[in-house]
Scaffold this motif. Sequence first.
Motif, PDB file in Angstrom:
ATOM      1  N   THR A   1      50.351  34.476  33.803  1.00 28.44           N
ATOM      2  CA  THR A   1      50.042  34.496  35.273  1.00 28.44           C
ATOM      3  C   THR A   1      49.324  32.915  35.221  1.00 28.44           C
ATOM      4  O   THR A   1      49.054  32.550  36.532  1.00 28.44           O
ATOM      5  N   ALA A   2      49.343  32.143  34.165  1.00 32.00           N
ATOM      6  CA  ALA A   2      49.069  30.487  34.396  1.00 32.00           C
ATOM      7  C   ALA A   2      49.885  29.952  35.449  1.00 32.00           C
ATOM      8  O   ALA A   2      51.211  30.266  35.373  1.00 32.00           O
ATOM      9  N   ASN A   3      49.674  29.047  36.174  1.00 33.04           N
ATOM     10  CA  ASN A   3      50.353  28.215  37.059  1.00 33.04           C
ATOM     11  C   ASN A   3      50.709  29.136  38.308  1.00 33.04           C
ATOM     12  O   ASN A   3      51.736  28.630  39.148  1.00 33.04           O
ATOM     13  N   LEU A   4      50.206  30.196  38.259  1.00 36.03           N
ATOM     14  CA  LEU A   4      51.078  31.008  39.481  1.00 36.03           C
ATOM     15  C   LEU A   4      49.780  31.129  40.672  1.00 36.03           C
ATOM     16  O   LEU A   4      48.708  31.223  40.634  1.00 36.03           O
ATOM     17  N   ASP A   5      50.287  31.077  41.767  1.00 39.31           N
ATOM     18  CA  ASP A   5      49.248  31.364  43.049  1.00 39.31           C
ATOM     19  C   ASP A   5      48.947  32.747  43.244  1.00 39.31           C
ATOM     20  O   ASP A   5      49.562  33.726  42.373  1.00 39.31           O
ATOM     21  N   LYS A   6      48.086  32.960  44.001  1.00 37.93           N
ATOM     22  CA  LYS A   6      47.331  34.444  43.966  1.00 37.93           C
ATOM     23  C   LYS A   6      48.281  35.510  44.210  1.00 37.93           C
ATOM     24  O   LYS A   6      48.187  36.562  43.564  1.00 37.93           O
ATOM     25  N   ASP A   7      49.133  35.213  45.235  1.00 41.05           N
ATOM     26  CA  ASP A   7      50.027  36.409  45.459  1.00 41.05           C
ATOM     27  C   ASP A   7      51.039  36.804  44.237  1.00 41.05           C
ATOM     28  O   ASP A   7      51.523  37.934  43.845  1.00 41.05           O
ATOM     29  N   ASN A   8      51.499  35.684  43.543  1.00 38.67           N
ATOM     30  CA  ASN A   8      52.430  35.849  42.510  1.00 38.67           C
ATOM     31  C   ASN A   8      51.513  36.492  41.313  1.00 38.67           C
ATOM     32  O   ASN A   8      52.103  37.299  40.724  1.00 38.67           O
ATOM     33  N   VAL A   9      50.359  35.982  41.091  1.00 38.13           N
ATOM     34  CA  VAL A   9      49.512  36.742  39.999  1.00 38.13           C
ATOM     35  C   VAL A   9      49.379  38.055  40.165  1.00 38.13           C
ATOM     36  O   VAL A   9      49.691  38.982  39.348  1.00 38.13           O
ATOM     37  N   GLU A  10      49.271  38.721  41.363  1.00 38.42           N
ATOM     38  CA  GLU A  10      49.217  40.134  42.118  1.00 38.42           C
ATOM     39  C   GLU A  10      50.448  40.768  41.692  1.00 38.42           C
ATOM     40  O   GLU A  10      50.556  41.832  41.024  1.00 38.42           O
ATOM     41  N   LYS A  11      51.691  40.034  42.048  1.00 42.80           N
ATOM     42  CA  LYS A  11      52.977  40.720  41.915  1.00 42.80           C
ATOM     43  C   LYS A  11      53.252  40.768  40.373  1.00 42.80           C
ATOM     44  O   LYS A  11      53.830  41.865  39.996  1.00 42.80           O
ATOM     45  N   VAL A  12      53.142  39.924  39.474  1.00 42.19           N
ATOM     46  CA  VAL A  12      53.150  39.875  38.015  1.00 42.19           C
ATOM     47  C   VAL A  12      52.353  41.068  37.433  1.00 42.19           C
ATOM     48  O   VAL A  12      52.955  41.807  36.733  1.00 42.19           O
ATOM     49  N   TRP A  13      51.281  40.942  37.856  1.00 48.23           N
ATOM     50  CA  TRP A  13      50.364  42.071  37.187  1.00 48.23           C
ATOM     51  C   TRP A  13      50.916  43.465  37.467  1.00 48.23           C
ATOM     52  O   TRP A  13      50.922  44.374  36.657  1.00 48.23           O
ATOM     53  N   LYS A  14      51.193  43.856  38.690  1.00 51.68           N
ATOM     54  CA  LYS A  14      51.691  45.197  39.412  1.00 51.68           C
ATOM     55  C   LYS A  14      53.254  45.210  38.498  1.00 51.68           C
ATOM     56  O   LYS A  14      53.428  46.800  38.042  1.00 51.68           O
ATOM     57  N   LEU A  15      54.096  44.402  38.368  1.00 49.54           N
ATOM     58  CA  LEU A  15      55.093  44.429  37.537  1.00 49.54           C
ATOM     59  C   LEU A  15      54.874  44.922  36.105  1.00 49.54           C
ATOM     60  O   LEU A  15      55.559  45.973  35.466  1.00 49.54           O
ATOM     61  N   ILE A  16      53.914  44.293  35.341  1.00 55.93           N
ATOM     62  CA  ILE A  16      53.350  44.728  34.080  1.00 55.93           C
ATOM     63  C   ILE A  16      52.766  46.178  33.963  1.00 55.93           C
ATOM     64  O   ILE A  16      53.105  46.922  33.252  1.00 55.93           O
ATOM     65  N   ARG A  17      52.265  46.271  35.005  1.00 52.91           N
ATOM     66  CA  ARG A  17      51.554  47.630  35.098  1.00 52.91           C
ATOM     67  C   ARG A  17      52.651  48.740  34.947  1.00 52.91           C
ATOM     68  O   ARG A  17      52.597  49.596  34.620  1.00 52.91           O
ATOM     69  N   SER A  18      53.628  48.732  36.180  1.00 53.35           N
ATOM     70  CA  SER A  18      54.556  49.547  36.090  1.00 53.35           C
ATOM     71  C   SER A  18      55.268  49.628  34.975  1.00 53.35           C
ATOM     72  O   SER A  18      55.844  50.720  34.779  1.00 53.35           O
ATOM     73  N   HIS A  19      55.618  48.526  34.334  1.00 49.09           N
ATOM     74  CA  HIS A  19      56.375  48.569  33.175  1.00 49.09           C
ATOM     75  C   HIS A  19      55.718  49.430  31.935  1.00 49.09           C
ATOM     76  O   HIS A  19      56.139  50.300  31.359  1.00 49.09           O
ATOM     77  N   THR A  20      54.451  49.146  31.957  1.00 47.69           N
ATOM     78  CA  THR A  20      53.666  50.031  31.107  1.00 47.69           C
ATOM     79  C   THR A  20      53.746  51.475  31.284  1.00 47.69           C
ATOM     80  O   THR A  20      53.892  52.417  30.477  1.00 47.69           O
TER      81      THR A  20
END
Length: 218
Positions: free
Chosen positions: A172-191
């Motif tokens: 999530t380095a270099n990402l804006d707040k919306d993208n940080v959220e999106k990336v964590w959601k993708l990671i969580r759903s993959h888990t």
Amino acid sequence: MEIRLEHIHKIYKRGSRQHIVLKDINMTIPTGKLLVLEGKSGSGKSTLLNIIAGLSKPTEGMVYYDKTSISWLDECQKAELRRSNVGIVTQDSGLVPYLTVSENINLLNDICNKHVTKADQLAFGEKLLENLGLASLKNEYPSNLSGGEIKRVAIARALVGKPKILIMDEPTANLDKDNVEKVWKLIRSHTDQGSTVIVATHESDANKYADVRVYLKM
Ligand SMILES: Nc1ncnc2c1ncn2[C@@H]1O[C@H](COP(=O)(O)OP(=O)(O)O)[C@@H](O)[C@H]1O
Ligand SMILES: [Mg+2]
């Protein structure tokens, strides 16, 4: 797959001096759990992730994927194991500069993937690009992308083969707040689909998503 670390030490040599970065790290990450590795810059997060991924050797200690000790495999065997089981986002993203976004993402399914058919992977890749706001960039080369866009392409590339183990260094380095959220959601759903996931971050944006948090002290 369960990941187990036993007595991991890493010492770098600096001239005649030894720099001890990791000292007797022991932990188990159960199948289907998300571990977040926190710590200040220089605390050894990238060093540990690279050891877990088999990209770097510990000075001492063992890494197991289920019952297999990856420390005992040769480089070819490790590469084979990674290719079919592990998705990796390194700190520098590691995109291939002469391939487009789309080609970078589909690189692995051209080589091999044992869990997902080629058609499914292509479709999933499209979905990931869409989800991460990259659809309009799919024919661009990495040199035409911003740091945050490169990071998101590397994330899509790591996820597209639905790996049993996912290892991400500061996704999530270099990402804006919306993208940080999106990336964590993708990671969580993959888990939640059964993958074992380790994410290093120096930001405290992981609280909501982690199953386990580990803090590396300097
Ligand atoms: N290849 C290397 N050779 C020597 N020292 C290294 C090497 N890689 C990392 N280090 C040192 O190890 C320490 C931990 O680095 P790193 O694992 O990159 O930390 P982090 O990812 O937490 O910022 C730092 O002091 C860094 O300078
Ligand atoms: Mg790092």
